[in-house]
Every structure is written in C-alpha cells, then in structure tokens.
Design an enzyme around this catalytic site. Structure first.
Site, PDB file in Angstrom:
ATOM      1  CB  CYS A   1      15.883   4.376  20.200  1.00  0.00           C
ATOM      2  SG  CYS A   1      17.158   5.179  19.193  1.00  0.00           S
TER       3      CYS A   1
ATOM      4  CB  CYS B   1       3.023   6.305  -2.488  1.00  0.00           C
ATOM      5  SG  CYS B   1       4.002   5.091  -3.384  1.00  0.00           S
TER       6      CYS B   1
ATOM      7  CB  CYS C   1     -10.143   5.473 -13.158  1.00  0.00           C
ATOM      8  SG  CYS C   1      -8.417   5.387 -13.648  1.00  0.00           S
TER       9      CYS C   1
ATOM     10  CB  CYS D   1       3.251   7.047  -6.736  1.00  0.00           C
ATOM     11  SG  CYS D   1       4.170   8.165  -5.645  1.00  0.00           S
TER      12      CYS D   1
ATOM     13  CB  CYS E   1       8.169   6.495  -6.508  1.00  0.00           C
ATOM     14  SG  CYS E   1       6.763   5.551  -5.857  1.00  0.00           S
TER      15      CYS E   1
END
Length: 562
Positions: free
Chosen positions: A451, A480, A493, A498, A500
């Site tokens: 990696c 989010c 506003c 979200c 979630c």
C-alpha cells in the site's frame, strides 16, 4: 317561471315517451307470446308424430289408450322472464321515480310560495310600521299590497354549511368517513330547510368537504328561488377562498371554488360571513348525524359503495383498486402519489414512512412492490441494506461497474477463511463481483505492491474523486464528517441535519450539540430564506384549527355579524 314551464314540458315529453314505449312493449310481448305458443304447438305435434311410429309392446298395450296417443304437456318456463317483461319492470320503476320527482317538485313549489308569502308579509309589515300615525288613522284600513312574484326587497336568507371528515372505528376497522350538513334559515333564524348526507367518496380533506357542503347549500337555495343570501362559514381557509383573498393552489380545491363562484353570480345578493364554531352547532350536528348513520353500516359495504376514491395528496378520483392502504395506520393514497413519495424519500437517502403528517408508520418494501418499478424496488432494498450497516462499517466495491455495498465484518469473515496470501496486506474480495480490491487504499487490488509503494506511485486521488470534489466546491456543498454524505443547502438556516442524524453548521462544518451551535457563525443568510408567500400553504392542512383560532379574533372586528 320559464324554467319551471320548461321542466314541466320536458316531464310531459318524458311521460309521452314512456307511454309509447309501454305500447310497443305490450305489442312485443304479444308477438313473443304468439311465437312461443306456435313453437310449443309444433313441438307437441312432433312428439305426437314420433310416438305414433314407436312399435307397440306388451307393456305398452296394457296402458290406457290416452297414454300412448297424448304426449305429456310441456312445462311452461316461468323461472326465466322474457325481455319484454324485464323492460316493463324497468319502465314501471322509472314511472315511480318520475311520480316521486313530480311530487317533490310540487312540495318544493309549495315551500317557495310559502317563503314568498312570508317575505311579502315581512316587507309589508315593515312598510306599515313606517306609516305616520295620522296617515294610519285616516286611511290605514284601506292600505293593501298584492302579492307579487318577486317581492324580496332587502329580505335575505341565511345559509349555514358544514363539512366533516372523521376517522372512526367500524366493526373494529378504522375507516375515514365524511359528511355534510346544510341549514337555510330566515332573518329571524327560523329553520326553512335542512340537509344531511354522507359523502360517498372517501379520502376527502377538510377544505374539500367544507367546499362541497357550501355548494350543496347554495344549490338548495337556488332551487328554492332564494336570490338574496348570506353565507356563514366557520372554516377560515374556505372563507378566504370564497372572498378571493387566498388563491386555491390545489387543482381539485380550485375547481370546487370555481363552482362556488359560478353559483354566487346567480344571486342578486351574496355576502359571506366568517363566524365562530359555536354559531355552527346545528349544521355540525347534522353532519355528525350523517356520519353516525354510516357507522352502523359494515366497513365492507361502505367500501363497496365507493367505486372511485379521492386521494388526499393529488385530490384525484382514483379507482379503489389503485389505492394503497398503509399497514398499521391504514392511511390510503393512490399508487402514483405513493410511488413519487417513496422515490423522493429514497433520493434524499431517508427511510420511506407514511406521507400523513405526524404519522410514523414505516412502509414495507414487499407490500409496496405492487406499484414500484423494478429499479425503484432494487434501490429501496439497497437503502435498507445501507441502513442496517453502521457508517464506520460501510465498504463499497471500487470497481465502477459493481460498487456493491459491504460491511467490514462481512468481508473480514470471508478473508479469514481464504488462503490468499495478499489478505495480510489488505486484499479483500467483493461479495458481489468476486474481484479483489485493497481495503486500505479502496482501489482495485495492486498485485505485488504494498500500500505504501502504491500510494507513492499514485499520490493524486482518482479522477472521479477530483471531479466530484471540484463540483462540490463550486456548488458550496458540504460533506458530513460522520458518514461523508454530500449535502446541499437549498433554502433555510445553516443548521443542517444529515440523514445519518449528525447535526452541523453548513457554513463552517462545526458540530451542533444539544440543538445549539458550537461556532459563532450567523444562523442564516437572508438570500436563503423563502418568501412569506409560502405560508399560505397551510390552507390544505386538516389540523388547522389552532391557526384558525388566531385569525378569528383578527377578522372579527372587520366583519359584521348578524
């Protein structure tokens, strides 16, 4: 009177047609009877001829002579009535209906004459009261006023109307019932006419039922030839519609309000009045009595009467076979509205629930499958799967043609049972396309490469991610921090919630805690606030009683109550 004479002529023409039809049916029945008699006679002759050619037998010779020579009579088929007989029954039924209609018209004409006489007496008494005493003593005994066909003067009648929509338990089953009540009184509030009847079409909202009740009341006043009326309304949205202060936004309500406007033009005097609910107790009781009469009927019979049902979202008359009843709450909506509602909720990443305001009943994908497209059905199943996987556990397949959603625990279980050597370096297998990818780099598997080395060779993010971030930056979208979902502020506003459940400030991204901001950003921007015109959308709210109370005190000073 021209209309009455025309109706009478039309009725006479209809009676003439019925008499002619009756004569023709009598002739047809006679011909059919003759043909039937001829057929039976020929059939008996044929049976007699066939029995004559049958050879005799010992048993036959022992029978009486009449047994072998005379055929048994053919039974008459009385169980199957002829066409002429059925048509005659229909004509008799229509004749009875016409007789009832004529009697009703006579009663209505008598009521109109009594009203005209009462109006004449009221106006004459008012004129007599204005005559000076000296003139009255001189010629009072000779004063008279003939009864004229039109002598209403300034006399008017009061029209009260009320529409009710109530959910009741009928045989243990919750059913939406609607009914109307109408009362017409004179200036002294003496009852002249009353009407109570159920509205067969279920699914009506409050404003539609109130408007239908007003239309029934105005039609009743016109049938009694009352051309000066004051209409009393306790439904504030309907009062605003009738007076033209509010435009009806929904198509069905707009059509009903247009009917009221057309009826209004047929009166020489028409004045709507907004009154308190206590002034409408009588018509409320009439409408309630009509609803109670429906509660004694089984729910199946009520539904059987309803060929078309009105969807309370689109207000369209829809076949009951295309109405969807939600499990748990039994709210009913048409297939098209339910499909659009579910599609919009899934687009927003939310779990579809009942469209009724305040109702928390969850929709079941299997019960909704009857009106869902295959694509929408698959998307809903995908959303349900996403909802079951915690945000920190979600993993998507990096191959664009797959993009399957998986959970880390799921692919870890598959990796633990695999003998692939790359699993220790982060190699995992997609549960759908079965291709390998790197769970740490979130890219297709980089074979023979660690990696760290892969990231060194590919320091820049993928092109698709760069394009998405550029688009989000140009449109001022926010991400989010909990689920990485992109959010756009359309209006309102800066306090964002979200899908979630995470709450944050759209301006800077700071988290909101206990419904309070943790930053010093302004709460809103004037450019993102809607105009006040949208406030009038509460006109279709079924539970607008509290808001109506606030307006009643404001408009009481403007209106003249009787």
């Amino acid at each position: 009177m021209a209309t009455t004479r025309a109706d009478a002529d039309a009725g006479d023409d209809l009676y003439s047609v019925l008499a002619l039809q009756r004569v023709e049916l009598t002739a047809a029945d006679s011909v059919e009877s003759d043909l039937d008699f001829a057929f039976r006679l020929q059939l008996q002759e044929a049976i007699s001829a066939s029995l004559a050619h049958v050879p005799s037998s010992p048993s036959a010779s022992s029978l009486p002579p009449s047994t072998s020579s005379a055929p048994p009579p053919l039974p008459h088929d009385a169980a199957s009535p002829t066409f002429a007989y059925l048509q005659s029954e229909e004509l008799m039924k229509l004749d009875r209906e016409l007789a009832d209609s004529r009697q009703a018209k006579l009663e209505m004409q008598k009521a109109r004459e009594d009203l005209q006489r009462a109006i004449h007496d009221h106006n004459f008494a008012k004129e007599l009261a204005e005559i000076p005493d000296d003139e009255w003593e001189e010629s009072g005994d000779n004063i008279e006023k003939p009864l004229c066909a039109r002598d209403s003067g300034d006399y008017f009648f009061k029209v009260y109307s009320k529409g009710l929509v109530i959910e009741e338990l009928v045989n243990g089953e919750r059913v939406s019932l609607s009914a109307i009540g109408v009362a017409i009184c004179d200036q002294m509030d003496n009852l002249i006419f009353e009407l109570k009847k159920p509205l067969i079409k279920s699914g009506l909202n409050k404003s539609a039922a109130e408007t239908k009740a007003l239309i029934e009341g105005l039609n009743a006043a016109l049938s009694m030839e009352l051309d000066r009326v004051r209409v009393f309304i306790d439904c504030f949205p309907l009062f605003q519609f009738v007076t033209g202060r509010w435009p009806a936004k929904q198509r069905k309500i707009s059509v009903l309000v247009d009917q009221v406007s057309l009826l209004e033009k047929r009166f020489s005097y028409f004045k709507p009045r907004h009154v308190a609910r206590n002034d409408m107790k009588y018509v409320y009781e009439l409408a309630r009595a009509a609803i109670n009469s429906q509660m004694t009927v089984p729910a199946e019979i009520i539904r059987g009467k309803t060929i078309n049902e009105t969807c309370v979202i689109c207000l369209e008359d829809t076949d009951v076979g295309h109405m969807f009843s939600i499990d748990g709450c039994l709210h009913r909506y048409c297939f098209l509205c339910m499909k659009k509602h579910i599609e919009e909720k899934l687009r927003q990443g939310m779990e579809p629930t009942c469209p009724h305001e305040g109702c928390k009943s969850k929709l079941k994908v299997e019960s909704c499958r009857i009106f869902l497209t295959l694509k929408l059905f698959e998307i809903w199943n995908q959303r349900m799967k996403e909802a079951l996987i915690p945000v920190t556990e979600k993993v998507y397949c990096p191959y664009p043609k797959c993009s399957a959603l998986m959970s880390k625990s799921e692919i870890e279980r598959d990796a633990s049972s695999s003998s692939f050597v790359g699993r220790r370096l982060g190699a995992r297998k997609c549960t759908k396309c079965h291709r390998r990818f790197c769970i740490d780099c979130k890219v297709p598997w980089h074979n023979n490469m660690t990696c760290i080395y892969y990231k060194r060779l590919n320091p820049n993010p993928p092109t698709e991610d760069v394009k998405l971030k550029s688009l989000a930056s140009s449109n001022l979208w926010r991400q989010c921090v909990k689920c990485n979902h992109l959010i756009e502020l359309a209006e309102g506003c800066f306090h964002m919630t979200c899908r979630c459940g995470h709450e944050f400030c759209y301006n800077c991204g700071a988290e909101w805690k206990n419904k309070k901001a943790t930053c010093s950003c302004p709460l809103w921007d004037e450019d993102n606030i809607l105009d006040d015109d949208s406030d009038s959308s509460f006109e279709e709210d079924d539970d607008d009683d509290d808001e109506i109370d606030e307006y009643e005190s404001e408009f009481e000073s403007e209106e003249e109550f009787i």
